[in-house]
Design an enzyme around this catalytic site. Sequence first.
Site, PDB file in Angstrom:
ATOM      1  N   HIS A   1      -2.774  -5.655 -14.198  1.00 44.16           N
ATOM      2  CA  HIS A   1      -2.925  -7.102 -13.956  1.00 44.16           C
ATOM      3  C   HIS A   1      -3.967  -7.853 -14.808  1.00 44.16           C
ATOM      4  O   HIS A   1      -3.626  -8.632 -15.686  1.00 44.16           O
ATOM      5  CB  HIS A   1      -3.293  -7.335 -12.483  1.00 44.16           C
ATOM      6  CG  HIS A   1      -2.377  -6.725 -11.494  1.00 44.16           C
ATOM      7  ND1 HIS A   1      -1.056  -7.076 -11.377  1.00 44.16           N
ATOM      8  CD2 HIS A   1      -2.587  -5.772 -10.534  1.00 44.16           C
ATOM      9  CE1 HIS A   1      -0.498  -6.389 -10.395  1.00 44.16           C
ATOM     10  NE2 HIS A   1      -1.412  -5.588  -9.863  1.00 44.16           N
TER      11      HIS A   1
HETATM   12  C1  BDR Z   1      -5.021  -9.100  -8.521  1.00 40.14           C
HETATM   13  O1  BDR Z   1      -5.538  -8.714  -7.248  1.00 40.14           O
HETATM   14  C2  BDR Z   1      -6.572  -7.784  -7.401  1.00 40.14           C
HETATM   15  O2  BDR Z   1      -6.457  -6.750  -6.482  1.00 40.14           O
HETATM   16  C3  BDR Z   1      -6.524  -7.301  -8.832  1.00 40.14           C
HETATM   17  O3  BDR Z   1      -7.821  -7.008  -9.311  1.00 40.14           O
HETATM   18  C4  BDR Z   1      -5.926  -8.468  -9.568  1.00 40.14           C
HETATM   19  O4  BDR Z   1      -6.933  -9.400  -9.948  1.00 40.14           O
HETATM   20  C5  BDR Z   1      -3.576  -8.690  -8.595  1.00 40.14           C
HETATM   21  O5  BDR Z   1      -2.841  -9.349  -7.615  1.00 40.14           O
END
Ligand code: BDR
Length: 310
Positions: free
Chosen positions: A240
């Site tokens: 992500h």
């Molecule tokens: C996002 O949520 C967090 O858990 C991760 O770090 C990322 O920023 C993904 O949905």
Amino acid sequence: PMPLIIDTDPGVDDTFALILALLSPEVDVRAVTVTFGNVSREKTFANARRVLALAGRTDVPVAAGAVRPLVHAQGELAADWHGADGLGLRSAEFPEPGPADPRPALTLMADVLSASPEPVTIVSLGPMTNTALLLAGHPALIPRIARIVAMGGSLGTGNTRGAGEFNVYADPEAAQRVLTQPDVPVTLVPLDLTMQCLADGAWLDALAAGGPRCAALVGTVTLYREMFRERYGVDAAALHDTLAVLEAITPGTLRPKPFPVSVACTLGPARGMTEVDRRPDAPGPLVQVALDADVPAVLSETLRRLITLG
Ligand code: BDR
Ligand code: CA
């Protein structure tokens, strides 16, 4: 190099994203600001400083920001994915946290924006609370922001609620403030794209072989990978936040397209949903939404850069 402020809640993928930015010669990370998010702000603050120590970059100021969302209490943490310590239960394998900047995150952000001769890009990798407060509290500095690149949102399925992505769901009011800000170019990197850019076993093994610090980084993914397999039936980890950093470093990599975006801030099942209005004549400030990329190129470029950590 392009000046950058990174606002983050480390977080396993935040850790990868921070390292990616710190190793990239195109950018100069002027500050890291920290928000609550995956785990408590106390833990994310220590983790960010551990990551900077791992990268040998304790010269970068790290300041503590929001401990909770703007309006309502945080729905839930993401400790099941990131471990109770936020580093996949591997924080003991990281160096001790580097120094804490005494300024509040908003002051550090404002100081960096005021001091920089060129406008500064803000990369938002967690709940958008700090960035929303900056926009609300320092309107005179808005022209000093070159661009905001935020990982968050989903056009389809969420990962925290039916339609709610974690960062947006964690503080929908803040996300709404950031995504509807006129006069600042905003790029949103939603799940629709990040869930296509998956680090598989071969990618993680190649990174781990890069050296002891790379191996420490890959160690944080073990728990995340187990959760991913359990939930999605795929042996991989989504990267992500690293995609938002890659887009900030090399603009246009994620081939974003402009649409107005708004966030459901009602209490109830829609809370945290991002509505991306794809009608050709939709009104409102446009957000560049990254829905498409050359996925193999993104993965190999991210690996190429991260491996230089050694
Ligand atoms: C996002 O949520 C967090 O858990 C991760 O770090 C990322 O920023 C993904 O949905
Ligand atoms: Ca994050």
